[in-house]
Design a protein around this motif. Structure first.
Motif, PDB file in Angstrom:
ATOM      1  N   UNK A 173     -37.803 -76.480   0.307  1.00 11.52           N
ATOM      2  CA  UNK A 173     -38.761 -77.362  -0.441  1.00 11.52           C
ATOM      3  C   UNK A 173     -39.187 -76.783  -1.850  1.00 11.52           C
ATOM      4  N   UNK A 174     -39.519 -75.531  -1.819  1.00 11.98           N
ATOM      5  CA  UNK A 174     -40.113 -74.953  -3.057  1.00 11.98           C
ATOM      6  C   UNK A 174     -39.201 -75.120  -4.007  1.00 11.98           C
ATOM      7  N   UNK A 175     -37.618 -75.183  -3.784  1.00 11.59           N
ATOM      8  CA  UNK A 175     -36.675 -75.011  -4.961  1.00 11.59           C
ATOM      9  C   UNK A 175     -36.707 -76.350  -5.294  1.00 11.59           C
ATOM     10  N   UNK A 176     -36.705 -77.614  -4.659  1.00  7.62           N
ATOM     11  CA  UNK A 176     -36.908 -79.133  -4.955  1.00  7.62           C
ATOM     12  C   UNK A 176     -38.046 -79.071  -5.978  1.00  7.62           C
ATOM     13  N   UNK A 177     -39.453 -78.451  -5.477  1.00  4.13           N
ATOM     14  CA  UNK A 177     -40.200 -78.489  -6.444  1.00  4.13           C
ATOM     15  C   UNK A 177     -39.871 -77.804  -8.045  1.00  4.13           C
ATOM     16  N   UNK A 178     -39.190 -76.726  -7.792  1.00  3.20           N
ATOM     17  CA  UNK A 178     -38.815 -76.006  -9.133  1.00  3.20           C
ATOM     18  C   UNK A 178     -37.947 -76.981  -9.910  1.00  3.20           C
ATOM     19  N   UNK A 179     -37.013 -77.861  -9.408  1.00  2.00           N
ATOM     20  CA  UNK A 179     -36.152 -78.453  -9.963  1.00  2.00           C
ATOM     21  C   UNK A 179     -36.866 -79.703 -10.579  1.00  2.00           C
ATOM     22  N   UNK A 180     -38.104 -80.249 -10.034  1.00  2.00           N
ATOM     23  CA  UNK A 180     -38.640 -81.201 -10.510  1.00  2.00           C
ATOM     24  C   UNK A 180     -39.333 -80.703 -11.769  1.00  2.00           C
ATOM     25  N   UNK A 181     -40.236 -79.589 -11.662  1.00  2.00           N
ATOM     26  CA  UNK A 181     -40.742 -78.998 -12.747  1.00  2.00           C
ATOM     27  C   UNK A 181     -39.938 -78.661 -13.993  1.00  2.00           C
TER      28      UNK A 181
ATOM     29  N   UNK B 234     -43.096 -89.062 -16.626  1.00  2.00           N
ATOM     30  CA  UNK B 234     -42.660 -87.712 -15.791  1.00  2.00           C
ATOM     31  C   UNK B 234     -43.898 -86.989 -15.180  1.00  2.00           C
ATOM     32  N   UNK B 235     -44.882 -87.299 -15.513  1.00  2.00           N
ATOM     33  CA  UNK B 235     -46.230 -86.766 -14.849  1.00  2.00           C
ATOM     34  C   UNK B 235     -46.048 -86.716 -13.351  1.00  2.00           C
ATOM     35  N   UNK B 236     -45.809 -87.757 -12.613  1.00  2.00           N
ATOM     36  CA  UNK B 236     -46.002 -87.835 -11.133  1.00  2.00           C
ATOM     37  C   UNK B 236     -44.976 -86.870 -10.655  1.00  2.00           C
ATOM     38  N   UNK B 237     -43.775 -86.789 -11.382  1.00  2.00           N
ATOM     39  CA  UNK B 237     -42.545 -85.816 -11.298  1.00  2.00           C
ATOM     40  C   UNK B 237     -43.196 -84.352 -11.149  1.00  2.00           C
ATOM     41  N   UNK B 238     -43.987 -84.083 -12.461  1.00  2.00           N
ATOM     42  CA  UNK B 238     -44.379 -82.762 -12.474  1.00  2.00           C
ATOM     43  C   UNK B 238     -45.405 -82.152 -11.556  1.00  2.00           C
ATOM     44  N   UNK B 239     -46.116 -83.486 -11.174  1.00  2.00           N
ATOM     45  CA  UNK B 239     -47.187 -83.251 -10.175  1.00  2.00           C
ATOM     46  C   UNK B 239     -46.658 -82.895  -8.819  1.00  2.00           C
ATOM     47  N   UNK B 240     -45.650 -83.692  -8.542  1.00  2.00           N
ATOM     48  CA  UNK B 240     -44.882 -83.641  -7.208  1.00  2.00           C
ATOM     49  C   UNK B 240     -44.383 -82.287  -6.931  1.00  2.00           C
ATOM     50  N   UNK B 241     -43.714 -81.920  -8.330  1.00  2.00           N
ATOM     51  CA  UNK B 241     -43.002 -80.523  -8.373  1.00  2.00           C
ATOM     52  C   UNK B 241     -44.048 -79.395  -8.208  1.00  2.00           C
ATOM     53  N   UNK B 242     -45.029 -79.460  -8.917  1.00  2.00           N
ATOM     54  CA  UNK B 242     -46.078 -78.479  -8.714  1.00  2.00           C
ATOM     55  C   UNK B 242     -46.641 -78.407  -7.229  1.00  2.00           C
ATOM     56  N   UNK B 243     -46.960 -79.296  -6.638  1.00  2.00           N
ATOM     57  CA  UNK B 243     -47.085 -79.260  -5.337  1.00  2.00           C
ATOM     58  C   UNK B 243     -46.132 -78.919  -4.292  1.00  2.00           C
ATOM     59  N   UNK B 244     -44.949 -79.246  -4.508  1.00  2.00           N
ATOM     60  CA  UNK B 244     -43.860 -78.490  -3.496  1.00  2.00           C
ATOM     61  C   UNK B 244     -43.564 -77.174  -3.888  1.00  2.00           C
ATOM     62  N   UNK B 245     -43.554 -76.573  -5.268  1.00  2.00           N
ATOM     63  CA  UNK B 245     -43.411 -75.355  -5.739  1.00  2.00           C
ATOM     64  C   UNK B 245     -44.329 -74.502  -4.580  1.00  2.00           C
ATOM     65  N   UNK B 246     -45.629 -74.869  -4.440  1.00  2.00           N
ATOM     66  CA  UNK B 246     -46.514 -74.131  -3.758  1.00  2.00           C
ATOM     67  C   UNK B 246     -46.150 -73.908  -2.190  1.00  2.00           C
TER      68      UNK B 246
END
Lengths: 525, 320, 500, 122, 123
Positions: C184-192, C215-227
């Motif tokens: 899941x983290x890696x998915x977030x990283x890819x989004x970011x 892309x802001x939604x993507x960035x936000x989702x990525x940030x959340x998933x990375x955590x």
């Protein structure tokens, strides 16, 4: 004496017992081995507490009695800059008497235990804990930083817990756990209040806080004060103890060894009331004003409740325990102290402080006496002691009986003895409370408290009658031969008696110290 | 339009090569083996030296009943031959035959592609071994898998050595960069690559996965008819691919005397010679034991290939 | 690693001094692995000493770095963006990691007759190398790799007792949940990466405000998933469920390691990602971190409270739940950093240092007890004072530190620091909740402490000889805790200034 | 564009291949007889009735090899990007040394497996 | 090529993987699902790398690392599953309850004791 010397004296007073506690755990040095290691360590306890007492007396002598309102012997070193916590020590007219009282009572306890070690595991740990307790208590009265106050406040709990749990009587472990849980809960809540003050005001320094808030409460908003004072007050009230938060006290006293009871009643309870005077009144004056009537109400309920409980225990056939009875009487006495504080007047607070000291002396003596009785009879149960007619102590051990009567009379507040002034001043204060407090309510409180003194007199007289009087020998129940007061008991008790009389006859010696300091704390009114 | 035609033509050429060359290798094997063992080999089918023998075999396979054992995992069992066969077709398309775009389709990372796709072929054997629900097949399949794993690594490392020497992963690029002295330089790599390739194809002496004296016919025990034929076809297509790759990587592909225009001939020739060597080895060497095979890969080939890489690197940096 | 990524034609010079701590650890790991092959069984104990020596060396290699920031592996195009930064934050965490590992090594010396020594030490050192790399990494690729290097060996370590049902079960549970979290983290990283076009943390922070609105939604989702992955390592609720089972099943020293160094990995990664990379999104992760902190401490402490003292392994289980509760406190300053202009991560670090010393000490005593009582119930600690007075006193002190009660002064003030960070940031509700949790925690810590001094019922098992390394571990932890209690400023000074 | 073109041709070949197989199987279906009997459908075990289940649990020995393989093969993917650039201008010796270090890791892994007896069967 | 195709494919792959992790009970299948998730991430990274025309090719570099991570995970994961299977003859994650907290009555307690003894014997 100049201030530097005082400063070192004060630091030594706090540190010496701590070092002594560490020293007690080490093997005795060659020259001081004594007859056996137990005796050596007990002697070590007596020596250290004696030295501390000497130091406090020197401190009291060097104290500038002309300016008791001023913080003297102050030491102020930075300790944890990250949190703004400093090692700030100092004494004024309020803390000095308590300091001396603590040193005295601990010394007497050490002396008493030297001859009469309570039953339990090795005296080594006993002495170490006693000294630790002393250090904590002295520190509580000497520190001027909120966090250090909390630390010292907490430091007392652990040795007391072990003193009860390991050297106590029946049910000791339960009582000890109850004691520590209650007081811990209280102190954690108190910690939150202290933190709130410290974080909002940006400093933990009591002197700075007291000064600032008397200048129109520059730092703390009223809401903050209310919350903080409630939290701190709760913690202190448990310790004091205030009705209805007192329920840990009777059990603790009943189970504690004699020495523990003496210190618990004579010193530990004072920490609560001292906290009210030192922290709540000056630092959160607004909140103190708001809460004062409630505090007063609880205080008078405590007075009545304590007295009624004692009456019930003193009645024949109720299975009352003498130690328990004195514990309940403490609830009543501390009620007076709280009432005095709740009046927010110099008279009342002075009375409270006076009553503090007096209660420490008298109740300490009472617990010693009851402990002696228990040692002789093997029980402190009033019914067992008194039998049908009474224990007839006058006849069997006249000096012991006499002393008991003296202590009881002092406790009920006979004029000319220490107990009288404190309670009277407290009621005076309540009779004419500070401006802005509801006069009518306080008049009622005063009236109830006055009624409480009558009840106090009643139960104490009942106790004296049942214990001291009665037929010497009854045909059906031959009674054991009782030893009268021993030399060491005399040595331990005489100072208390003397001081009780002295404080009763010459209250100014104490009031002169406390009054200016109290006026400063209350903001000069 | 021209583009489309071009692509279609290339596709057709590749398909034809895919169908013809393995048969040629197969027929050669029949004859070469026979002569090496002092016998004639196929002589009747088609008249002249039995040239149509494999065609006849094909017809026979097509007519045979297709049996799927009752216990088998039906779907997997049926697909397995196709999985074994198709990767070789895919690889064939990227192998350069001659210069100037004489290749099915050039791909940037051709070497990578080839190695990756070749690895898929073994899945066919594994699927067959598993789906047959036969103990011998299962053992055979597992052996195939283990063998692939043991030999894929030296093969990849040897290929990496070539890529280092050429500085590119494109197959035409590698041939382009070839110098004659590469062959002695990379000779260890060539040996490793070729040997490992043989092992992957389960050719003797590395044919434990189909060792008839131990496990009947390994993963293919339960197969008959066309599906069995596909496995055989895969093996011979594999020989073609392996030899062609070795040619391209280590023997300079289309490089040779005379004009570039006959480069394709050189490629085919070199491939053919290597194919002959493959057949020769089958006749010459006895089968290794399974553990010998593993040990040979891990303790001989892999350290050697690491050394080859080191040698390549050093030489390459020095000559700069 | 960015040598590969850098398209520049020049080879980057590597600041070997800066990367020494993780590098030394990794090299020693390799040496241990090879040495294991050539040592006879009789001489295997040498490996443990080698490990400790290596860790000490790695610790010493921190010294030359104290003078200031060292950076290396920077982009040639923008030297501001570096992959490896040895600043004060890095140093403190590395100190924590290496120190924690040292104590763990001392703890595990005596268990080596039952475990394969070579593998054990190698895996431990590898994990430490990853954990030491993590705080220094300043791009998401290095961060993820470091996270995995720190995590993967611990799976094997948890399951290293081969024949043990519990050990392998614990390893599987730990592994499956951790691996899913990593994905899941890696998915977030890819989004970011998609949103910002870079993996360097500072560059991400730079690019986030200017992200294409689509892309802001993507960035936000990525940030959340990375955590998620880091929250998992920290054992923040709701990613905490693996902790009790894993701690119980793992060899005790490994449980200790996970509870300290594993958590350090989690929160330092969390800090880097939130405070450095996603600083512009503090309005998003701030409340999330606060909620996470609140939930984590409550869940941990309530569960610890409900732990039955006579259940098997209840001591370790209690420590596990309490470590979840403590993780909640660690999160508080991170959340507070989102709400105030100054960051409060120094407080987290200070708290973690305190927690590391004390918790390892508690585990050390638990290890001692488990030599006599395999099941390690809380009831087995009854009357420990009579059989092993010093161990009991140390444990009592550790528990009081964890509870935050005098004489555990350092525990108290670390909590005060955390508390004040919350108040400073205006998170009054969180501060109140934390206070409630501290009170809850008091109950179970005190219950345990009290149990130590209760007179034992009946015959207690005779005290066996304590192995010297175990004694040393307890002594070191106790000395640290006492020293810190006397001079809390030693760690609390980190709370006063910004570390990054 | 070339990039996608190349792979689309490869995709096309794959489609052709699948078609080829499908056609071959389809034709085979038309040409061959279908006469199943229970004996024919029985699993073949050298002519005797099969014993036990076909999917028997076998020796796990190969597992270690697959393990080794995965580790090494994945490591070697780092080799290829490096292989194409290490000789380019500006890299040279230091890059080579780095790769030797990397190969050293592989070698240590191999040495480990060897000494631990993974490669011995008896 | 439009970014949408690989992105949607990756999203689908990831979702399938996630479903597998949550719904599958066999540890091996869970492991495979995780690999699926990782490969979805790889696809994402490569696609984004190309789409962004990243000169540093950070996405591709990270992909390489993810591949390695995935391999290491599968290696350790299989070893652990094998260990579990050897120790208790099942790889069903739902049946791994020896460590779970027991809240039942005394009967359950005895089971725990028994498991405890077995574990000790095994160790």
């Amino acid at each position: 004496m100049n201030d530097t010397v005082l400063q070192y004296l004060l630091v030594a007073v706090v540190l010496l017992p701590l070092l002594g506690a560490g020293g007690a755990l080490l093997p005795a040095p060659p020259g001081l081995k004594g007859k056996n290691p137990d005796q050596a360590v007990l002697r070590h306890g007596v020596t250290i507490t004696g030295a501390v007492l000497a130091l406090t007396i020197a401190l009291a002598a060097g104290f500038d009695h002309g300016h008791p309102a001023k913080m003297q012997a102050s030491t102020d070193i930075s300790w944890i800059p990250a949190l703004g916590i400093r090692i700030h020590l100092g004494i004024d007219g309020i803390s000095l008497p308590l300091l001396v009282l603590t040193a005295l009572l601990t010394f007497l306890c050490a002396l008493y235990s030297y001859f009469k070690m309570p039953e339990g595991p090795s005296p080594k740990a006993f002495v170490a804990l006693l000294l630790l307790l002393e250090s904590g208590t002295l520190a509580t009265f000497a520190v001027l930083d909120l966090m250090l106050f909390f630390l010292a406040f907490e430091m007392v709990l652990i040795p007391m817990y072990f003193l009860i749990a390991r050297w106590g009587g029946a049910g000791r472990e339960r009582s000890a756990l109850r004691f520590i849980l209650y007081t811990l809960l209280g102190s954690v809540i108190m910690l939150l209040g202290l933190l709130l003050i410290g974080l909002k005001a940006g400093t933990f320094d009591m002197v700075a806080l007291a000064t600032d808030s008397s200048h129109a409460g520059r730092h703390l908003s009223h809401t903050t004060q209310l919350i903080a004072a409630l939290a701190i007050g709760l913690g202190l009230a448990i310790k004091a103890p205030m009705w209805p938060l007192h329920s840990w006290l009777p059990d603790a006293h009943t189970s504690a060894p004699t020495v523990g009871s003496v210190l618990l009643a004579g010193v530990l309870l004072k920490m609560g009331t001292y906290g009210f005077v030192r922290i709540v009144l000056p630092i959160t004056p607004g909140a103190a004003h708001t809460y004062a009537p409630y505090l007063a109400a609880f205080a008078v309920i405590g007075i009545i409740y304590g007295s009624l409980a004692c009456l019930a225990l003193a009645r024949g056939g109720s299975g009352g325990d003498l130690k328990r009875l004195i514990a309940y009487s403490s609830v009543g006495h501390m009620g007076f102290v709280l009432l005095g504080i709740a009046s927010l007047t110099p008279t009342g607070v002075n009375g409270a402080l006076f009553a503090n000291i007096a209660h420490g002396l008298i109740t300490g003596l009472l617990f010693f006496l009851v402990g002696a009785l228990k040692d002789r009879y093997g029980t402190s149960d009033l019914d067992t002691l008194a039998g049908h007619t009474g224990a007839a102590l006058y006849g069997k051990a006249p000096r012991l009986g006499g002393l008991l009567a003296f202590a009881a009379v002092a406790s009920l507040g006979l004029p000319g003895l220490a107990g009288f002034w404190g309670e009277m001043l407290a009621m005076f204060g309540a009779f004419k409370p500070a401006a802005g407090l509801h006069r009518g309510a306080y008049l009622t409180f005063t009236a109830i408290a006055a009624f409480g003194t009558l009840l106090t007199a009643a139960y104490l007289l009942v106790v004296v009658r049942r214990v001291n009087m009665g037929e010497r020998e009854t045909a059906d129940a031959p009674q054991p031969v009782l030893a009268d007061i021993q030399t060491y008991e005399f040595a331990a008790w005489t100072p208390l008696v003397a001081l009780t009389v002295l404080a009763g006859l010459w209250p100014a010696v104490l009031l002169g110290l406390t009054d200016p300091a109290v006026r400063t704390l209350l903001g000069g009114n | 339009m021209n583009d489309v035609l071009d692509v279609i033509l290339r596709l057709l050429a590749v398909l034809v090569a895919f169908l013809v060359l393995p048969l040629a290798v197969g027929q050669t094997e029949h004859k070469v083996m026979a002569h090496m063992q002092g016998r004639l080999g196929p002589m009747y089918a088609g008249g002249f030296h039995g040239w149509a023998q494999l065609v006849a075999d094909g017809v026979k396979f097509a007519q045979k009943e297709d049996i799927v054992p009752a216990d088998a995992d039906r779907k997997v069992f049926q697909i397995a031959p196709a999985v074994a066969l198709l990767p070789y077709l895919l690889v064939l398309i990227v192998i350069p035959v001659g210069p100037h775009g004489f290749v099915g389709q050039a791909i940037d990372a051709g070497l990578f592609f080839v190695l990756a796709v070749l690895g898929v072929g073994v899945l066919g054997s594994l699927m067959a071994g598993w789906a047959s629900a036969n103990k011998y097949s299962l053992l055979g399949g597992l052996r195939t898998g283990a063998q692939l794993m043991a030999y894929e690594l030296p093969m990849v490392l040897a290929a990496a050595s070539v890529a280092m020497a050429a500085g590119t992963l494109s197959l035409p690029g590698i041939v382009q960069a070839y110098q004659w002295w590469w062959t002695p330089w990379q000779i260890v790599g060539a040996f490793i690559f070729f040997t490992a390739g043989l092992a992957e194809l389960q050719r003797p002496p590395f044919d434990m996965p189909v060792a008839d004296s131990e496990i009947i016919f390994g993963a293919y025990t339960e197969y008959t008819g066309l599906r069995f034929a596909f496995f055989l076809l895969a093996e011979y297509a594999g020989i073609v691919v392996l030899c062609a790759l070795t040619t391209v990587l280590f023997l300079g592909g289309w490089h040779g005397p005379w004009s570039d225009s006959i480069g394709w001939l050189w490629t085919l020739l070199k491939t053919a010679v290597l194919a002959f060597v493959v057949i020769w080895l089958r006749v010459t060497y006895p089968r290794l034991r399974e553990d010998q095979l593993q040990k040979f890969a891990w303790t001989v080939l892999i350290p050697l290939s690491l050394l080859q890489i080191a040698l390549t690197g050093v030489v390459k940096v020095v000559i700069q | 690693m960015s040598t590969l990524a850098a398209s520049g034609s020049v080879i980057q010079s590597v600041d070997w001094i800066a990367i020494a701590p993780p590098t030394i650890t990794a090299v020693v790991a390799l040496v241990v692995l090879v040495a294991d092959l050539f040592l006879s069984d009789r001489r295997k104990p040498l490996l443990g000493r080698l490990t400790i020596g290596g860790l000490l060396l790695a610790g010493l290699s921190l010294l030359p770095l104290t003078d200031g920031d060292h950076t290396t592996f920077c982009l040639t195009t923008s030297p501001r963006d570096c992959s490896y930064v040895a600043d004060h934050f890095t140093l403190v965490i590395q100190l924590l990691v290496i120190g924690g590992a040292l104590l763990t090594a001392l703890l595990s010396m005596h268990t080596m007759d039952e475990l394969p020594a070579g593998e054990y030490w190698f895996l431990l050192l590898s994990a430490v190398a990853g954990a030491a790399l993590l705080p220094a990494s300043r791009d998401l690729a290095t961060l993820v790799v470091a996270l995995e290097v720190a995590t993967l060996p611990t799976f094997a370590l948890v399951g290293i007792r081969r024949g043990d049902r519990l050990s392998s079960e614990a390893a599987l549970k730990f592994f499956l949940s951790s691996v899913a979290a990593t994905a899941v983290t890696l998915l977030g990283v890819s989004f970011v990466y998609a949103a910002t076009g870079t993996l360097h943390l500072t560059a991400i922070a730079h690019a986030l405000p200017g992200v294409d609105p689509q892309l802001t939604t993507l960035a936000k989702a990525g940030a959340a998933l990375t955590l998620v992955g880091f929250a998992f390592k920290l054992a923040a609720a709701p990613f905490h469920f693996w902790v009790p089972d894993t701690y119980v099943g793992a060899p005790l020293p490994i449980a200790a390691y996970l509870s300290v160094v594993g958590k350090a990995v989690g929160f330092s990664g969390l800090i880097l990602v939130t405070v450095v990379a996603f600083k512009p999104y503090d309005a998003i992760w701030g409340p999330a971190a606060a909620a996470l902190a609140a939930l984590t401490m409550t869940v941990g402490n309530v569960a610890a409270l409900r732990e039955r003292p006579d259940a098997p392994h209840s001591a370790v289980r209690l420590l596990a739940w309490s470590s979840i509760g403590q993780a909640g406190y660690l999160l508080v300053p991170i959340a507070a950093s989102a709400y105030s202009t100054t960051d409060h991560i120094g407080t987290t670090v200070a708290y973690a240092l305190m927690y590391a010393a004390v918790n390892l000490g508690a585990f050390a005593v638990a290890a001692l007890v488990s030599r006599t009582y395999k099941a390690n119930r809380l009831t087995d600690y009854r009357g420990l004072y009579t059989t092993r007075p010093l161990a009991a006193l140390s444990l009592a002190f550790f528990l009081l530190c964890l509870a935050g009660l005098p004489p555990g002064i350092i525990g108290l003030f670390a909590k005060v620091a955390v508390f004040s960070s919350a108040v400073d940031a205006g998170l009054g509700w969180l501060a109140v909740l934390m206070a409630v949790n501290v009170v809850i925690a008091l109950v179970y810590y005190l219950r345990w402490t009290a149990l130590l001094f209760v007179r034992p019922e009946g015959e207690s098992a005779p005290a066996t000889r304590t192995p010297a390394p175990l004694t040393a571990a307890i002594a070191v932890a106790a000395a640290l805790a006492v020293a810190l209690s006397g001079a809390p400023q030693l760690v609390l000074r980190f709370a006063a200034a910004s570390l990054l | 564009m070339d990039y996608f073109h190349g792979y689309s041709v490869v995709g096309l070949v794959a489609v052709v291949g699948v078609l080829f197989v499908a056609v071959a199987f389809g034709a085979g279906r038309l040409l061959r007889p279908v006469v199943p009997t229970p004996e024919k459908l029985l699993t073949y075990e050298c002519g005797v009735d099969p014993v036990g289940e076909g999917w028997a649990h076998t020796q796990i020995r190969y597992y270690v090899y697959s393990f080794l393989y995965v580790v090494f093969a994945v490591d070697s993917i780092f080799l290829f990007p490096w292989a194409t650039v290490f000789a380019a201008k500006g890299y040279g010796g230091a890059t080579l040394v780095e790769m030797f270090v990397f190969l050293g890791f592989l070698a240590v892994g191999l040495l480990y497996a060897w000494k631990k007896g993974v490669l011995e069967w008896t | 090529m439009h970014l949408a195709y690989p992105a949607v494919l990756a999203a689908l792959l990831f979702s399938i993987g996630l479903y597998g992790v949550l719904a599958r009970r066999n540890a091996i299948l869970v492991l495979m699902s995780v690999e699926l998730m990782l490969n979805a991430v790889n696809l994402n990274l490569v696609a984004f790398d190309v789409w962004l025309r990243d000169k540093l090719h950070s996405g591709q570099a990270l992909t390489l690392f993810v591949i390695v991570i995935a391999a290491a995970e599968i290696g350790i994961g299989l070893a652990i599953v094998l260990l579990v299977y050897r120790n208790r003859g099942t790889a069903d994650v739902d049946k791994l309850t020896d460590l779970a907290e027991r809240t039942g009555g005394p009967g359950r307690e005895d089971q725990a004791e028994e498991a405890e003894k077995k574990a000790e014997a095994a160790a």
